[in-house]
Design an enzyme around this catalytic site. Structure first.
Site, mmCIF file in Angstrom:
data_model
loop_
_atom_site.group_PDB
_atom_site.id
_atom_site.type_symbol
_atom_site.label_atom_id
_atom_site.label_comp_id
_atom_site.label_asym_id
_atom_site.label_seq_id
_atom_site.Cartn_x
_atom_site.Cartn_y
_atom_site.Cartn_z
ATOM 1 N N ASP A 21 0.779 -1.247 0.000
ATOM 2 C CA ASP A 21 0.000 0.000 0.000
ATOM 3 C C ASP A 21 0.813 1.301 0.000
ATOM 4 O OD1 ASP A 21 -1.870 -1.995 0.257
ATOM 5 O OD2 ASP A 21 -2.920 -1.141 1.981
ATOM 6 N N CYS A 65 -2.222 -2.576 7.543
ATOM 7 C CA CYS A 65 -2.094 -3.520 6.428
ATOM 8 C C CYS A 65 -0.784 -4.297 6.451
ATOM 9 C CB CYS A 65 -2.308 -2.786 5.111
ATOM 10 S SG CYS A 65 -4.045 -2.305 4.949
ATOM 11 N N SER A 90 -15.449 0.925 5.243
ATOM 12 C CA SER A 90 -14.427 1.408 6.185
ATOM 13 C C SER A 90 -14.415 2.931 6.297
ATOM 14 C CB SER A 90 -13.035 0.921 5.762
ATOM 15 O OG SER A 90 -12.552 1.658 4.653
ATOM 16 N N HIS A 101 -10.519 7.054 1.319
ATOM 17 C CA HIS A 101 -9.131 6.975 0.849
ATOM 18 C C HIS A 101 -9.022 5.868 -0.192
ATOM 19 C CE1 HIS A 101 -9.513 3.935 4.000
ATOM 20 N NE2 HIS A 101 -8.611 3.247 3.323
ATOM 21 N N HIS A 117 -10.588 0.827 -2.924
ATOM 22 C CA HIS A 117 -11.944 0.886 -2.400
ATOM 23 C C HIS A 117 -12.954 1.520 -3.364
ATOM 24 C CE1 HIS A 117 -10.403 -0.353 1.415
ATOM 25 N NE2 HIS A 117 -9.858 0.785 1.762
ATOM 26 N N ASP A 174 -4.638 -0.714 -1.664
ATOM 27 C CA ASP A 174 -5.972 -0.533 -1.140
ATOM 28 C C ASP A 174 -6.785 0.007 -2.319
ATOM 29 O OD1 ASP A 174 -6.984 -1.042 1.424
ATOM 30 O OD2 ASP A 174 -7.032 1.071 1.976
ATOM 31 N N LYS A 195 -6.985 -4.969 -3.113
ATOM 32 C CA LYS A 195 -7.760 -5.524 -1.995
ATOM 33 C C LYS A 195 -8.729 -4.466 -1.475
ATOM 34 C CE LYS A 195 -4.209 -4.126 1.269
ATOM 35 N NZ LYS A 195 -4.972 -3.002 1.838
ATOM 36 N N GLU A 253 -13.968 -5.173 4.590
ATOM 37 C CA GLU A 253 -12.671 -4.548 4.834
ATOM 38 C C GLU A 253 -11.599 -5.593 4.593
ATOM 39 O OE1 GLU A 253 -10.622 -2.466 4.543
ATOM 40 O OE2 GLU A 253 -10.609 -1.122 6.270
ATOM 41 N N ALA A 307 0.315 0.505 6.236
ATOM 42 C CA ALA A 307 0.861 1.093 7.452
ATOM 43 C C ALA A 307 1.237 -0.037 8.413
ATOM 44 C CB ALA A 307 -0.189 1.998 8.105
HETATM 45 C C1 VGL Z 1 -4.800 0.911 5.664
HETATM 46 C C2 VGL Z 1 -6.244 2.026 7.040
HETATM 47 C C3 VGL Z 1 -7.262 1.878 6.129
HETATM 48 C C4 VGL Z 1 -3.412 0.414 5.410
HETATM 49 C C5 VGL Z 1 -5.807 0.741 4.751
HETATM 50 O O1 VGL Z 1 -3.025 0.264 4.221
HETATM 51 O O2 VGL Z 1 -2.671 0.154 6.381
HETATM 52 N N1 VGL Z 1 -5.025 1.541 6.810
HETATM 53 N N2 VGL Z 1 -7.031 1.227 4.991
HETATM 54 ZN ZN ZN Z 2 -8.417 1.203 3.378
#
Ligand code: VGL
Ligand code: ZN
Length: 194
Positions: free
Chosen positions: A16, A141, A66, A77, A60, A58, A102, A109, A137
């Site tokens: 990510d 993830c 989420s 995001h 979405h 990510d 994903k 989620e 992060a």
């Molecule tokens: C993530 C919060 C929401 C990540 C993804 O990639 O860590 N964190 N969606």
């Molecule tokens: Zn996300």
């Protein structure tokens, strides 16, 4: 610790590293962009070795569960096909690399790169045994991808110099690293590669 020789059975999993998780994005991870030059060093090593490189993203829908207002805690995001969902422009994504999307189902989620994707299948097809995981992060993830990799029987190495966390609560990233290590992950940095 013995140095790690990157070979065809070792995969780099870049989690990510997208605009929305970097400063200026919708859900910025502090210093998120600082992982880019380090990850590019790992990418160079994997390319040189002919070893597989996977990028998770990510991905979405605009009304994802989420998101705040749709049942979640996050600002919108990484909405599909937007600037925020694109990889950081300096990240050395290659033609031959695999991109794993994903979190693309509105009601599901998916923090882990294994969740609802064909990542495991693809790794098995290549006879991959070891995963080196970095990106964003640490406390979401990256953590979930590492724990899922361990559950599926891979030897998993956490790239300590190539991750950053969101730290919604102070100490979340430190605790996430502890949990990954307790579960069997090994922390490494660039100097641990041969
Ligand atoms: C993530 C919060 C929401 C990540 C993804 O990639 O860590 N964190 N969606
Ligand atoms: Zn996300």
């Amino acid at each position: 610790m013995d140095k790690i020789r990157v070979d065809e059975r070792t995969a780099l999993i870049v989690v990510d590293v997208q605009n929305d998780f970097c400063p200026g994005g919708a859900l910025p991870v502090p210093e998120g962009d600082r992982v880019v030059p380090i990850i590019n060093c790992y990418i160079d090593i994997f390319r040189e070795a002919g070893a597989p490189i996977f990028f998770t993203r990510d991905w979405h829908p605009k009304d994802h569960i989420s998101f705040k207002g749709y049942g979640g805690i996050w600002p919108p995001h990484c909405v599909q096909n937007t600037w925020g969902a694109a990889f950081h422009p300096a990240l050395k994504v290659g033609e031959e690399d695999v991109v794993v999307s994903k979190g693309f189902e509105r009601l599901k989620e998916a923090y882990s790169g294994f969740e609802g994707t064909d990542l495991d299948e693809r790794l098995r097809r290549l006879c991959v045994e070891r995963l080196l995981v970095g990106g964003l992060a640490t406390d979401y993830c990256v953590k979930n991808t590492v724990l899922d990799g361990l559950k599926r029987g891979y030897r998993v190495f956490l790239l300590e110099d190539a991750v950053r966390g969101v730290d919604v609560k102070v100490g979340d990233s430190i605790r996430a690293v502890e949990e990954m290590v307790k579960s069997g992950a090994v922390k490494i940095t660039l100097k641990d590669l041969l």
